[in-house]
Structures are given as C-alpha cells and as structure tokens.
Write an enzyme that holds these catalytic residues in place. Sequence first.
Site, short mmCIF file in Angstrom:
data_model
loop_
_atom_site.label_atom_id
_atom_site.label_comp_id
_atom_site.label_asym_id
_atom_site.label_seq_id
_atom_site.Cartn_x
_atom_site.Cartn_y
_atom_site.Cartn_z
N GLY A 1 0.92 -1.13 0.03
CA GLY A 1 0.02 -0.08 0.02
C GLY A 1 0.82 1.34 0.09
N GLY A 2 0.28 2.55 0.63
CA GLY A 2 1.19 3.51 0.76
C GLY A 2 2.59 3.29 1.22
N GLY B 1 22.56 10.30 -31.82
CA GLY B 1 22.17 10.95 -30.82
C GLY B 1 22.75 10.33 -29.52
CB ALA B 2 23.30 6.53 -28.46
#
Length: 535
Positions: free
Chosen positions: A190-191, A425-426
């Site tokens: 949960g939280g 771009g790498a």
Amino acid sequence: MTQVGDSLDLLPKPAAPAEGQLRERVAELTELRERVLAGPSERATGAQHAKGKLTVRERIDLLLDPGSFTEVEELRRHRATGFGLEDRRPHTDGVVTGWGRVHGRTVFVYAHDFRIFGGALGEAHATKIHKLIDLAEAAGAPVVALCDGAGARIQEGVTALAGYGGIFTRIVRNSGVIPQISVILGPCAGGAAYAPALTDFVFMVRGTGQMFLTGPDVVQTVTGEVVTHEALGGADTHASLSGVAHGVYDDEETCLEDVRHLLSLLPSNNRELPPTEPCHDPAERRTEALLDLVPVDPNRSYDMAAVIAELVDDGEYFEIQETWATNIVCALARMDGRTVGIVANQPASFAGVLDIQASQKAARFVQTCDSFNIPLVTLVDVPGFLPGVDQEHGGVIRHGAKLLYAYCNATVPRVQVILRKAYGGAYIVMDSRSIGTDVSLAWPCNEIAVMGAEGAANVVFRREIAAAENPDAARARLVKEYRAELMHPYYAAERGLVDSVIDPAETRARVIGALSMLRAKHAPLPSRKHGNQPQ
C-alpha cells in the site's frame, strides 16, 4: 528589607531521599529495558525465525558496528483507544529507532518490528520515524530503513495515513542531502511502498521481501488475474522487471553486509566528499589486458564488466540494478582510493544499445552521483538508440531526454572514454564534449559518427549505388571511402571534440589523472528553485 539569603531560607526544604531509593528506580528501569529488548514474546520471535526472517534487533546488530547502537524512544507507546488497542500497548510501538556507526561513521536507522502489530504504522510509530529523520537531517548523516511492516494500522484510521505523509515529506526534503537507503525484509504494501520508492537505494531479500500497492487478492478481485505475492512484488520481480530494486539477495546477512559496503562508498551528506581509502593498486598501472578484451571490429561483442574490473582499484566494483536494463552498466567503484560512478554501455546485452529502461537507469544513477559529489566516468560503446514502434510509442524520446538532462545538469567532475563506436544521438547523450564532459578520451579504434558507415553510405550515396553496374561493389567502395573520410579515429580529435586519442593500456592512468586535476572543480548552476526535468 528582605535579603536574597533570607528569602531562600523561607523556601521549603526538600525531603531527604530514602536510602537506596534511586538505586531501586534504576533497577526498575533496567528490568523494563531488558523486557523491551527481549521483544514481545518467545512465540512471536519463533514465528519470525520460522519465516526465515531475523528479528529487528538482530538486523540492527548486523547493520551497525558492534556495540555502537543508541536507541531513542524505546519506551514509546501508542495512545489510541478502541478496537482493543487500549489493552495492547507494547513499548516501541512496533518500530526501533536510533543511531550507530558503520565503518566508524554515524548512520541513523529505523526498523519495523513485525512481531508487534505486524509492523503496522500508527501515530506514535510514525512520530518516532519523523523524529529519527529530523535528527539525521540535523546531524548530516545517512538513514537506513529496515522495512518489515504490514502498512497502515487500520485501527488508528486517518492518523496512520497522516503519519505516512510526514515520512514522505521528510524523505523528499532530504533527497540529495543525506543518503537514504531502504531494505525490504518483509511485506511493504500500500502507501508504505512509496517511502522506499522515494529513497536513493532499495535492497530486497528473496522469498521474504515484497512490495506492491495492491495485493494479490485485490488484483484478482478487480482484474481477475491470479498471481502470487512473490510474482507480483517479490525481489526478482522488482530487480528484473520493474527496476524498483537496486540489489537482490538470498539472505539478510549478505544483504545487510552490502548495505554497509554501499555506505562506505557514499559521503555522509551532500556537503562532504565520499570517504577515501588507502590504495595499493598503482594509479599508473597499465591496463594491457584491455588490448585483448575489446575487439576492434565494432560488430563483435564483449563483456564491459571485464573492462570495468581492469580499470578500477583491485578489480572491485558495486553494480547497481544489475539485472534490470542490462544493456547499460551503472556501478560505484574506487579509482586511486576515491569513489567514482561508472556508466558504461554493455555490448554483451542488446549490443549496448540505449533504450527506454537503460536511459531511465543511467539518468537516475547520474543524478544520484551528482547529488553526493561522486565523479562520473562514462565508458562509451554505443550503436545508437533502439529503433521500433514500441520504443517510440513508449516514449523513448522523453526517457532518453532524462539521461541527457541528468548529464547536462551534473556539476561533478566528468570523464568520457570512447572505446569503439559512438553513433548518432546516443553519442551525444553519453556525456559527450558538447554537453559538458570535462575530459574526453578515445581509443585508436573509435568511430564517432551520425551512424554506422554502411547505413550512412546507403543514405548519402543511394543514387550512385542504384545506378552502378555492380551495386554491391559500389556500396563496399563507398562505405570504405566514407569511413576513411568521416569516421577515422582522429576525426573528432582534429575538431576538438576529443581531447586525446590514447593507448588503451593508459586508460586507468589517464582517467585517474583527469579526475585528480578536476578534484576542485566548481561549476555553479543558474539561480532557480529547481529544473523541470523530462517526465
């Protein structure tokens, strides 16, 4: 006129303490503390051990230097009423908090005690953790959370949920200020799962450590899917699929030993440099083995881990998220006794290509190193970004931008080493000179270009190839010409985009020399609240 001495004489005289009364009180306190240390019951301790789990104090003893733990608020008890809680008020309220030492340096720890309310968090429990993190912030020392709790204490309602909010706020406030490490040794549901997710590092133990927002029962009710606790949120799931876990172990002893090792590589806070250790591995040691480890042919694979082991002190390094996004390696190590962060493409996995997960993994690691003054060494052998519909639709642009953002924003010393290929771009994203690396070195087999020679020739010379009598021969000739003109090892160096083309055997010495020169680097950022990094 009444004198001061006279007025003091008018005050009532305290009764003389009965002989031995204070000793009796101390004895009572000692007995009470012994009961607290013993835990809730032998039955509860037996049940904990039967699950293959250590008790809370056994874990703390493994984490901290012997005899160094100082506990705070060990007598704290909840004040809730109703649902039977008024008759169940154990001391510690299910969490042990305090500080001690790891390798002689102060470390704060809070550890859930599953034997008390299943380690569930209530108001008093949360308040203890709040105070512990506040103390760590004031002292400028790391926090380690040993997590083994069932989430919010349902009987305390919204006050338990508010307690989580206070923990989250403090973790975020100290993000990048003091190292924060979470160790998942039991359920974390949960939280409660958000607290580890906000920290710098998450470690898990197989078979016992589990994290998920909604458990298997809820998943089955809502979606109809049948899944076990381990498959849904176990250690291997988070290590190889979700990327939540940074390290996974078969037992608690090995896990906590590695937490100690990690702490030895990190500074106590962002105002300090990482600790140094005496180094018996010569800084000028030649790395001749690299000449045989790395093939010149850019299409042949090899294991980047062997390259890293050859470069760092004594071949030892601490890899982060080893089984997630395996096409990139992120590791902490020492070079000349000083901590460095290493980011390296891994040709042995998907040819070392960058993709969504590799970008996320490296970006977070670069950001963590920059937060804690750890210099960055980037080893480049990358064919580009992974093409494909799934990658584009999955947001490879924005995820790749996270890595670009992290490097551009980093102010620590940065050294780039281009081993073989660096395409498109790498190449830019892998800490190129154009985005601010301080020193760029390259091996004499490097190929830096927009794309590989074959692909480039097919684009640039497509008409000439199509018109040739023998297209294959024409393509081979034009590929050779393109490589000779635009991809030779000295092309980038001639244009100042690489500082030196070096003998691979000199790599360790040259990197250590560059980092030594950059040790006092100062790179202020513009005045701002914070950047707005890609989502």
